[in-house]
Design a protein around this motif. Structure first.
Motif, PDB file in Angstrom:
ATOM      1  N   UNK A 270       0.835  -1.206   0.000  1.00 55.22           N
ATOM      2  CA  UNK A 270       0.000   0.000   0.000  1.00 55.22           C
ATOM      3  C   UNK A 270       0.867   1.252   0.000  1.00 55.22           C
ATOM      4  N   UNK A 271       1.989   1.162   0.718  1.00 53.76           N
ATOM      5  CA  UNK A 271       2.858   2.337   0.843  1.00 53.76           C
ATOM      6  C   UNK A 271       3.824   2.439  -0.334  1.00 53.76           C
ATOM      7  N   UNK A 297       0.818  -7.476   1.602  1.00 53.47           N
ATOM      8  CA  UNK A 297      -0.476  -6.777   1.531  1.00 53.47           C
ATOM      9  C   UNK A 297      -0.908  -6.581   0.072  1.00 53.47           C
ATOM     10  N   UNK A 298      -0.492  -7.517  -0.783  1.00 50.97           N
ATOM     11  CA  UNK A 298      -0.814  -7.414  -2.212  1.00 50.97           C
ATOM     12  C   UNK A 298      -2.322  -7.533  -2.441  1.00 50.97           C
ATOM     13  N   UNK A 299      -3.009  -8.167  -1.488  1.00 47.66           N
ATOM     14  CA  UNK A 299      -4.473  -8.320  -1.608  1.00 47.66           C
ATOM     15  C   UNK A 299      -5.188  -6.972  -1.461  1.00 47.66           C
ATOM     16  N   UNK A 300      -4.505  -5.978  -0.876  1.00 47.82           N
ATOM     17  CA  UNK A 300      -5.165  -4.695  -0.632  1.00 47.82           C
ATOM     18  C   UNK A 300      -4.984  -3.705  -1.783  1.00 47.82           C
ATOM     19  N   UNK A 301      -4.193  -4.100  -2.801  1.00 43.88           N
ATOM     20  CA  UNK A 301      -3.907  -3.169  -3.889  1.00 43.88           C
ATOM     21  C   UNK A 301      -4.908  -3.357  -5.023  1.00 43.88           C
ATOM     22  N   UNK A 302      -5.449  -2.259  -5.513  1.00 45.18           N
ATOM     23  CA  UNK A 302      -6.343  -2.339  -6.675  1.00 45.18           C
ATOM     24  C   UNK A 302      -5.484  -2.590  -7.905  1.00 45.18           C
ATOM     25  N   UNK A 303      -5.841  -3.625  -8.682  1.00 47.40           N
ATOM     26  CA  UNK A 303      -4.935  -4.008  -9.761  1.00 47.40           C
ATOM     27  C   UNK A 303      -5.601  -3.926 -11.138  1.00 47.40           C
ATOM     28  N   UNK A 304      -4.748  -3.645 -12.117  1.00 40.64           N
ATOM     29  CA  UNK A 304      -5.148  -3.894 -13.502  1.00 40.64           C
ATOM     30  C   UNK A 304      -3.991  -4.657 -14.140  1.00 40.64           C
ATOM     31  N   UNK A 305      -4.000  -4.802 -15.472  1.00 39.69           N
ATOM     32  CA  UNK A 305      -2.975  -5.639 -16.094  1.00 39.69           C
ATOM     33  C   UNK A 305      -1.573  -5.013 -16.038  1.00 39.69           C
TER      34      UNK A 305
END
Length: 440
Positions: A270-271, A297-305
């Motif tokens: 996140x940081x 905390x990769x689950x908390x990051x909004x992702x695209x390709x």
């Protein structure tokens, strides 16, 4: 080899940084009369006779008010007690014995760690020697008179430090299990990662930065393999000052990295990656440890390709000095890609201890030289005769050349890349040194 850790503790302005620099033999801490300028380099490797140890300057930011200062001294002593094998307690012959000295002495005594008492600013032995006797009152044994400024009295002091280094600290070598240090900034999720690996909540985890108490070694077994995890999450106290917290996390990192084979740098997704992460990673790099970067905390990051590429590029840019490090995106909360961490660990542990046969090395060397001419200067060209591996953890090579001055770091880096292209050496730094050998 795990080196003993020696910490210097003492009141503001007794000369901790001056002593540290004099022993380290180079200006590492910035010495000014402003308390708290000792920021960056707070550890150094010291050699004395045949012994090596890592010295830590606990410096810290020092408030002026009496009670604040005392609590600060206590924090400092606590960090030293927690991380050091031997403590040098530095006092000042010109200020004499003060209350704060007694209070810190009490703490140090109770810790049962070996303490060497040094009395600084004894520039003139005849004039001040009687005043040093007053320091016997601290009940910490013989006070050693030194002058950090004039570099006097160091021999006796260092002999005493070495005499107090417990030979046990050097015995960890016999334990063949790989040692892994989890490093990173407070609150990046280091404890949560170890808990997830253990499958049980053995370490106390909470959302307040710096709640883990002590560095506890945790043994994790997977299949028929055992790993010893060294946790550096712990800071005993919530710091009031950001720089303080950072300084302590650096000290804890040095203490843990000193004892590990592979370090896992935990970054808070996140940081994003910060300068402090780079500073902590640099400690492991300098000490030649295998390296895995775990973005937690990769689950908390909004992702695209594109997210993973953007993150990867940013991390590689900030940590450009360790392009060899393995990178993995994980979540301690969900356990995402935790299996991958162990797979990478096995690869890095193996590479960190990999030996390459001399014959094969010299084939690579001949090929590298054929593909790219060594540098020349004023008509004289660098000749590379021979290459051999001299040690592991990290893999270290020596190249024999005709003239060391002609070796350019870019050519050394080119050789490193050729070695990596052939053997991979994923996750481990490699060292290449040049030695001169006159032509036959």
């Amino acid at each position: 080899m795990s080196k003993p850790i020696v910490a210097i503790v003492g009141r503001p302005n007794v000369g901790k940084s001056t002593l540290f620099n004099a022993l380290a033999g180079e200006k590492i801490s910035i010495v000014k009369d402003t308390p708290g300028v000792t920021r960056d380099r707070i550890y150094a490797d010291i050699s004395w006779l045949d012994y090596q140890f890592t010295m830590i300057d606990t410096g810290g930011i020092e408030p002026d008010t009496g009670d604040m200062m005392l609590s600060h001294m206590r924090d400092q002593a606590e960090i030293a007690i927690e991380t050091a094998d031997v403590i040098i307690f530095l006092t000042d012959v010109r200020q004499g014995l003060v209350d704060a000295d007694y209070q810190v002495a009490d703490m140090l005594r109770r810790s049962q760690k070996p303490v060497v008492l040094a009395v600084n600013k004894v520039d003139n032995y005849e004039k001040f020697i009687m005043d040093t006797y007053e320091f016997y009152n601290l009940g910490l044994g013989t006070p050693f008179p030194v002058s950090a400024n004039s570099k006097l009295g160091f021999g006796d002091l260092l002999d005493e430090v070495i005499a107090n280094c417990n030979p046990e600290t050097l015995k960890e070598e016999e334990d063949e299990r790989p040692r892994v240090a989890i490093i990173g900034k407070p609150n990046a999720g280091k404890s949560s990662m170890i808990n997830k690996m253990l499958g049980e909540d053995r370490l106390i985890v909470s959302d307040v930065a710096g709640t883990t108490r002590d560095a506890i070694d945790t043994v994790i077994r997977r299949g028929d393999k055992e790993y010893v995890f060294i946790d550096t999450a712990g800071l005993r106290r919530k710091s009031r000052i950001k720089e303080d917290l950072e300084r302590y996390s650096v000290i804890r990192t040095v203490a843990a990295v000193e004892r590990c084979d592979v370090a896992i740098l935990v970054i808070d997704a996140e940081e994003g990656i910060t300068e402090q992460d780079a500073k902590i990673a640099g400690i492991a790099h300098e000490r030649g440890k295998g390296m895995i970067i775990a973005v937690n905390k990769w689950d908390l990051v909004e992702k695209n390709d594109k997210t993973i590429y953007k993150y990867t590029n940013k991390i590689r840019e900030v940590l450009s000095f360790m392009s060899y490090a393995e990178l993995v995106f994980v979540s301690a909360k969900t356990g995402q890609r935790f299996q991958k961490i162990f797979d990478l660990l096995d690869v890095v542990i193996e590479n960190h201890a990999l030996r390459v046969q001399t014959g094969v090395l010299n084939e690579i060397l001949a090929e590298a030289v054929a593909m790219k001419q060594p540098p020349s200067d004023k008509g004289k060209r660098l000749k590379l005769y021979y290459m051999t591996q001299v040690s592991v953890k990290p893999p270290t090579f020596v190249v024999f050349v005709n003239d060391k001055k002609l070796t350019h770091f870019s050519y050394t880096r080119y050789l490193e890349n050729q070695i990596r292209n052939t053997f991979g050496f994923r996750g481990t730094p490699i060292r290449i040194y040049t030695r001169e050998r006159k032509e036959r």
